[in-house]
Design a protein around this motif. Sequence first.
Motif, PDB file in Angstrom:
ATOM      1  N   GLU A 150      33.437  38.336  34.102  1.00 58.27           N
ATOM      2  CA  GLU A 150      32.073  38.789  33.867  1.00 58.27           C
ATOM      3  C   GLU A 150      31.095  37.799  34.479  1.00 58.27           C
ATOM      4  O   GLU A 150      31.467  36.690  34.868  1.00 58.27           O
ATOM      5  CB  GLU A 150      31.814  38.937  32.356  1.00 58.27           C
ATOM      6  CG  GLU A 150      32.554  40.127  31.765  1.00 58.27           C
ATOM      7  CD  GLU A 150      32.447  40.205  30.253  1.00 58.27           C
ATOM      8  OE1 GLU A 150      31.716  39.383  29.670  1.00 58.27           O
ATOM      9  OE2 GLU A 150      33.105  41.076  29.664  1.00 58.27           O
ATOM     10  N   TYR A 151      29.834  38.195  34.530  1.00 55.10           N
ATOM     11  CA  TYR A 151      28.816  37.449  35.271  1.00 55.10           C
ATOM     12  C   TYR A 151      28.717  35.979  34.860  1.00 55.10           C
ATOM     13  O   TYR A 151      28.600  35.100  35.692  1.00 55.10           O
ATOM     14  CB  TYR A 151      27.462  38.147  35.106  1.00 55.10           C
ATOM     15  CG  TYR A 151      26.365  37.506  35.916  1.00 55.10           C
ATOM     16  CD1 TYR A 151      26.398  37.526  37.313  1.00 55.10           C
ATOM     17  CD2 TYR A 151      25.301  36.873  35.286  1.00 55.10           C
ATOM     18  CE1 TYR A 151      25.399  36.937  38.062  1.00 55.10           C
ATOM     19  CE2 TYR A 151      24.299  36.284  36.024  1.00 55.10           C
ATOM     20  CZ  TYR A 151      24.348  36.322  37.406  1.00 55.10           C
ATOM     21  OH  TYR A 151      23.358  35.727  38.137  1.00 55.10           O
ATOM     22  N   TYR A 152      28.770  35.718  33.557  1.00 53.94           N
ATOM     23  CA  TYR A 152      28.589  34.342  33.077  1.00 53.94           C
ATOM     24  C   TYR A 152      29.908  33.592  32.909  1.00 53.94           C
ATOM     25  O   TYR A 152      29.981  32.603  32.193  1.00 53.94           O
ATOM     26  CB  TYR A 152      27.833  34.342  31.744  1.00 53.94           C
ATOM     27  CG  TYR A 152      26.398  34.797  31.878  1.00 53.94           C
ATOM     28  CD1 TYR A 152      25.473  34.050  32.592  1.00 53.94           C
ATOM     29  CD2 TYR A 152      25.973  35.976  31.285  1.00 53.94           C
ATOM     30  CE1 TYR A 152      24.159  34.473  32.717  1.00 53.94           C
ATOM     31  CE2 TYR A 152      24.666  36.412  31.407  1.00 53.94           C
ATOM     32  CZ  TYR A 152      23.754  35.648  32.126  1.00 53.94           C
ATOM     33  OH  TYR A 152      22.459  36.061  32.260  1.00 53.94           O
ATOM     34  N   ALA A 153      30.948  34.067  33.549  1.00 54.53           N
ATOM     35  CA  ALA A 153      32.288  33.507  33.330  1.00 54.53           C
ATOM     36  C   ALA A 153      32.338  31.990  33.495  1.00 54.53           C
ATOM     37  O   ALA A 153      32.908  31.277  32.666  1.00 54.53           O
ATOM     38  CB  ALA A 153      33.282  34.167  34.276  1.00 54.53           C
ATOM     39  N   LEU A 154      31.761  31.483  34.575  1.00 56.44           N
ATOM     40  CA  LEU A 154      31.881  30.050  34.857  1.00 56.44           C
ATOM     41  C   LEU A 154      30.830  29.214  34.117  1.00 56.44           C
ATOM     42  O   LEU A 154      30.941  27.999  34.057  1.00 56.44           O
ATOM     43  CB  LEU A 154      31.775  29.795  36.365  1.00 56.44           C
ATOM     44  CG  LEU A 154      33.023  30.223  37.149  1.00 56.44           C
ATOM     45  CD1 LEU A 154      32.729  30.340  38.623  1.00 56.44           C
ATOM     46  CD2 LEU A 154      34.165  29.256  36.922  1.00 56.44           C
ATOM     47  N   LYS A 201      37.754  29.695  44.047  1.00 56.10           N
ATOM     48  CA  LYS A 201      37.083  28.628  44.818  1.00 56.10           C
ATOM     49  C   LYS A 201      36.916  27.368  43.969  1.00 56.10           C
ATOM     50  O   LYS A 201      37.090  26.260  44.435  1.00 56.10           O
ATOM     51  CB  LYS A 201      35.697  29.117  45.280  1.00 56.10           C
ATOM     52  CG  LYS A 201      35.635  29.454  46.769  1.00 56.10           C
ATOM     53  CD  LYS A 201      34.196  29.680  47.214  1.00 56.10           C
ATOM     54  CE  LYS A 201      33.796  31.124  46.949  1.00 56.10           C
ATOM     55  NZ  LYS A 201      32.366  31.376  47.277  1.00 56.10           N
ATOM     56  N   HIS A 202      36.564  27.568  42.692  1.00 57.92           N
ATOM     57  CA  HIS A 202      36.343  26.424  41.786  1.00 57.92           C
ATOM     58  C   HIS A 202      37.645  25.755  41.367  1.00 57.92           C
ATOM     59  O   HIS A 202      37.676  24.562  41.100  1.00 57.92           O
ATOM     60  CB  HIS A 202      35.594  26.875  40.526  1.00 57.92           C
ATOM     61  CG  HIS A 202      34.119  26.924  40.691  1.00 57.92           C
ATOM     62  ND1 HIS A 202      33.490  27.938  41.382  1.00 57.92           N
ATOM     63  CD2 HIS A 202      33.139  26.079  40.279  1.00 57.92           C
ATOM     64  CE1 HIS A 202      32.184  27.725  41.374  1.00 57.92           C
ATOM     65  NE2 HIS A 202      31.945  26.610  40.708  1.00 57.92           N
ATOM     66  N   PHE A 203      38.726  26.565  41.262  1.00 56.39           N
ATOM     67  CA  PHE A 203      40.016  26.037  40.790  1.00 56.39           C
ATOM     68  C   PHE A 203      41.118  26.376  41.792  1.00 56.39           C
ATOM     69  O   PHE A 203      42.018  27.155  41.490  1.00 56.39           O
ATOM     70  CB  PHE A 203      40.367  26.618  39.417  1.00 56.39           C
ATOM     71  CG  PHE A 203      39.418  26.233  38.318  1.00 56.39           C
ATOM     72  CD1 PHE A 203      39.586  25.040  37.634  1.00 56.39           C
ATOM     73  CD2 PHE A 203      38.364  27.059  37.972  1.00 56.39           C
ATOM     74  CE1 PHE A 203      38.715  24.680  36.613  1.00 56.39           C
ATOM     75  CE2 PHE A 203      37.482  26.705  36.962  1.00 56.39           C
ATOM     76  CZ  PHE A 203      37.659  25.508  36.287  1.00 56.39           C
ATOM     77  N   PRO A 204      41.066  25.790  42.989  1.00 55.24           N
ATOM     78  CA  PRO A 204      42.065  26.141  44.006  1.00 55.24           C
ATOM     79  C   PRO A 204      43.487  25.813  43.541  1.00 55.24           C
ATOM     80  O   PRO A 204      43.756  24.710  43.059  1.00 55.24           O
ATOM     81  CB  PRO A 204      41.662  25.293  45.225  1.00 55.24           C
ATOM     82  CG  PRO A 204      40.758  24.228  44.686  1.00 55.24           C
ATOM     83  CD  PRO A 204      40.121  24.775  43.462  1.00 55.24           C
ATOM     84  N   GLY A 205      44.366  26.824  43.631  1.00 59.90           N
ATOM     85  CA  GLY A 205      45.767  26.615  43.258  1.00 59.90           C
ATOM     86  C   GLY A 205      46.025  26.577  41.767  1.00 59.90           C
ATOM     87  O   GLY A 205      47.161  26.375  41.336  1.00 59.90           O
TER      88      GLY A 205
END
Length: 258
Positions: A150-154, A201-205
């Motif tokens: 959802e929009y506010y996920a991060l 993108k924020h948590f690659p791998g």
Amino acid sequence: MGKIIAFANQKGGVGKTTTAINLAAALFERGKRVLLCDFDPQGNATSGFGIDPRALETSIYDLVVSDDPDVKSAIVSTKWVDLIGANVNLAGAELDLIGMEQREYRLKNVLDRVREDYDYIFIDCPPSLGLLTLNCLCAADSFLVPLQCEYYALEGLSQLMTTVRMVKKSLNPALSLEGVLLTMFDGRTNLSIQVVEEVKKHFPGEVFKSVVPRNVRLSEAPSHGKPITDYDRMCRGAEAYLELADEILKKNKRGKGR
């Protein structure tokens, strides 16, 4: 020695308890011995396995405030996994713990006593970043972050990661990220697809391949006191958690081999 995994996200309604219950049951189906520790005063992980939180003779609250906890007396065996339940008493634990010695390690002291009896111990954390969640992160080997598409996920996740860095620096240096699980995914919306890309993108791998879809059956299962694999094992939600169980097993087998 069992691996202890905390399910953490201070945002409520992200599928944390749903994931703890259903992943525990899926690992049980894969032949693993699992203990689920409910550490949320709402007691939803307890009722999700058909146990009435109000009827608990010994809850996790009784164990963490005791200097010599009798852990086995609090373990309830369900058809699927073993459970240490929680109820509203836990809401007062933050105040009780403040004056206690080793206050951040009270839960660790409890779970270490039964660690050898299980392959996995799961902790369902409360939706906050207070002393209860600190106890969860100090007791755990790793933490799994359920994140809704959802929009506010991060938003707010940076607070969790800041707390984790503090815990690693001064309280539990070995704590690691088990992975990020995307929940409530709706492939028909561009938003869900954009959130997936953003999180990767924020948590690659670190993002699990398994994605949990929006699924009515997943929402219904807790009211019947059953995990999704028992309530409707043919639904998409059940498939997702069985796939996640296989991912967890594969990852941890590889980790042991290194």
